[in-house]
Design a protein around this motif. Sequence first.
Motif, PDB file in Angstrom:
ATOM      1  N   ALA A 187       0.832  -1.214   0.000  1.00 22.78           N
ATOM      2  CA  ALA A 187       0.000   0.000   0.000  1.00 22.78           C
ATOM      3  C   ALA A 187       0.866   1.263   0.000  1.00 22.78           C
ATOM      4  O   ALA A 187       0.553   2.242  -0.678  1.00 22.78           O
ATOM      5  N   SER A 188       1.959   1.229   0.763  1.00 23.31           N
ATOM      6  CA  SER A 188       2.823   2.413   0.825  1.00 23.31           C
ATOM      7  C   SER A 188       3.468   2.686  -0.533  1.00 23.31           C
ATOM      8  O   SER A 188       3.590   3.845  -0.949  1.00 23.31           O
ATOM      9  N   ILE A 189       3.892   1.634  -1.218  1.00 19.19           N
ATOM     10  CA  ILE A 189       4.501   1.808  -2.545  1.00 19.19           C
ATOM     11  C   ILE A 189       3.478   2.425  -3.507  1.00 19.19           C
ATOM     12  O   ILE A 189       3.786   3.374  -4.235  1.00 19.19           O
ATOM     13  N   ASP A 190       2.260   1.893  -3.478  1.00 22.77           N
ATOM     14  CA  ASP A 190       1.212   2.448  -4.343  1.00 22.77           C
ATOM     15  C   ASP A 190       0.943   3.917  -4.007  1.00 22.77           C
ATOM     16  O   ASP A 190       0.687   4.734  -4.879  1.00 22.77           O
ATOM     17  N   ARG A 191       0.992   4.210  -2.730  1.00 21.47           N
ATOM     18  CA  ARG A 191       0.721   5.596  -2.309  1.00 21.47           C
ATOM     19  C   ARG A 191       1.789   6.547  -2.846  1.00 21.47           C
ATOM     20  O   ARG A 191       1.471   7.660  -3.282  1.00 21.47           O
ATOM     21  N   LEU A 192       3.048   6.110  -2.850  1.00 20.28           N
ATOM     22  CA  LEU A 192       4.107   6.969  -3.401  1.00 20.28           C
ATOM     23  C   LEU A 192       3.815   7.285  -4.868  1.00 20.28           C
ATOM     24  O   LEU A 192       4.015   8.406  -5.329  1.00 20.28           O
ATOM     25  N   LEU A 193       3.324   6.268  -5.594  1.00 16.45           N
ATOM     26  CA  LEU A 193       3.056   6.465  -7.021  1.00 16.45           C
ATOM     27  C   LEU A 193       1.979   7.509  -7.280  1.00 16.45           C
ATOM     28  O   LEU A 193       1.982   8.151  -8.342  1.00 16.45           O
ATOM     29  N   THR A 194       1.048   7.671  -6.341  1.00 20.85           N
ATOM     30  CA  THR A 194      -0.030   8.644  -6.557  1.00 20.85           C
ATOM     31  C   THR A 194       0.526  10.069  -6.643  1.00 20.85           C
ATOM     32  O   THR A 194      -0.142  10.957  -7.145  1.00 20.85           O
ATOM     33  N   TYR A 195       1.760  10.275  -6.159  1.00 19.56           N
ATOM     34  CA  TYR A 195       2.398  11.598  -6.277  1.00 19.56           C
ATOM     35  C   TYR A 195       3.088  11.786  -7.628  1.00 19.56           C
ATOM     36  O   TYR A 195       3.684  12.819  -7.887  1.00 19.56           O
ATOM     37  N   ARG A 196       3.024  10.759  -8.469  1.00 18.85           N
ATOM     38  CA  ARG A 196       3.641  10.785  -9.792  1.00 18.85           C
ATOM     39  C   ARG A 196       5.078  11.317  -9.742  1.00 18.85           C
ATOM     40  O   ARG A 196       5.440  12.270 -10.451  1.00 18.85           O
ATOM     41  N   PRO A 197       5.916  10.684  -8.907  1.00 15.44           N
ATOM     42  CA  PRO A 197       7.296  11.174  -8.792  1.00 15.44           C
ATOM     43  C   PRO A 197       8.085  10.950 -10.079  1.00 15.44           C
ATOM     44  O   PRO A 197       7.879   9.947 -10.767  1.00 15.44           O
ATOM     45  N   GLU A 198       8.958  11.903 -10.371  1.00 12.06           N
ATOM     46  CA  GLU A 198       9.888  11.712 -11.481  1.00 12.06           C
ATOM     47  C   GLU A 198      11.034  10.819 -11.045  1.00 12.06           C
ATOM     48  O   GLU A 198      11.528  10.009 -11.803  1.00 12.06           O
ATOM     49  N   ARG A 199      11.448  11.040  -9.801  1.00  9.16           N
ATOM     50  CA  ARG A 199      12.521  10.221  -9.254  1.00  9.16           C
ATOM     51  C   ARG A 199      12.219   9.888  -7.800  1.00  9.16           C
ATOM     52  O   ARG A 199      11.561  10.667  -7.107  1.00  9.16           O
ATOM     53  N   ILE A 200      12.729   8.744  -7.388  1.00  6.76           N
ATOM     54  CA  ILE A 200      12.657   8.395  -5.974  1.00  6.76           C
ATOM     55  C   ILE A 200      14.090   8.220  -5.494  1.00  6.76           C
ATOM     56  O   ILE A 200      14.894   7.520  -6.127  1.00  6.76           O
TER      57      ILE A 200
END
Length: 318
Positions: free
Chosen positions: A217-230
Amino acid sequence: MTGVDRDPNIVDAGHGIHVVDTGYMRPRLAASHIVIDGDRAAIVDTGAAPAAPHILAALGTLGIARGEVEYLLLTHVHLDHAGGAGQLMAALPNARAVLHPRGAPHLVDPTKLIAGSIQVYGEQKFRELYGEILPLPADRVLTVQDKERIRLGRRTFEFLDTPGHARHHYCAVDLDHRVIFSGDTFGVSYREFDTAAGPFVFPTTTPVQFDPQALHASIDRLLTYRPERIALTHYGPVGDIERLAADLHECIDEFVRIARRHAADPQRPARIAADMYRFLDERLDQHGFAGDDARRHELLDSDVDLNTQGLDVWLRKV
Ligand SMILES: [Zn+2]
């Protein structure tokens, strides 16, 4: 920034973000990120205590006065991320340590954290890797709730409660540059494994709070921010986020399958470690990694060992 060009342990990642090798265990295993915005700076994960002199030297190389460091953003309290915070707080007069509310007490009084780490690493290795853990002064610790924001110069960080690797883990989103500082939530991706296919990633299930559902769930949540880089502590910023997230989901599921398969086996840790290594070894083949067995072991063994310990602890709870 000529000084930076001369220092191979500091890499300019753009947007004022600098990747500093903390020298933990081997080169390019653990990074600290120094973020500079105008005349303000933040350090995202400090590395272990023996790294503190390197971090202070890096600030000097980058031209940052000690009084300009406003925040230590500590994604979680595992000692390869936050073990050096006490030393840095002593050296950086205006810095405040920003922590998840569940993590903060463990750095103000690190007794339990030290005991837990000695359990994982053994006394001798603990001393070697982590040195002395200094408590943080409580009045300079700031805790952040989910979605709380702070400003550094002109940029804004938003903090996300991201359990899964640890319950006291946050990720820090640099909203202005679409970079997320993920600590250990977005797995580990060693630059040595980069190929024409891009970065290689796998999850870290370190003891004692691994929770697969929460991590998905946390990984999916990061994606909702549409990051260019992590930007990962292990190691540095990566792109190709959608593919890496899919890889992480697959690996988490496979690690859980491996753990369950051997749950009742008296040799459980050895069996889990062997299967996990084999699985990652095959994925490295598919990824086009050319390194031989010795190289693979050198780069994977300590994570396989830690991940196995974490899965072993998790199995006792399910
Ligand atoms: Zn960790």
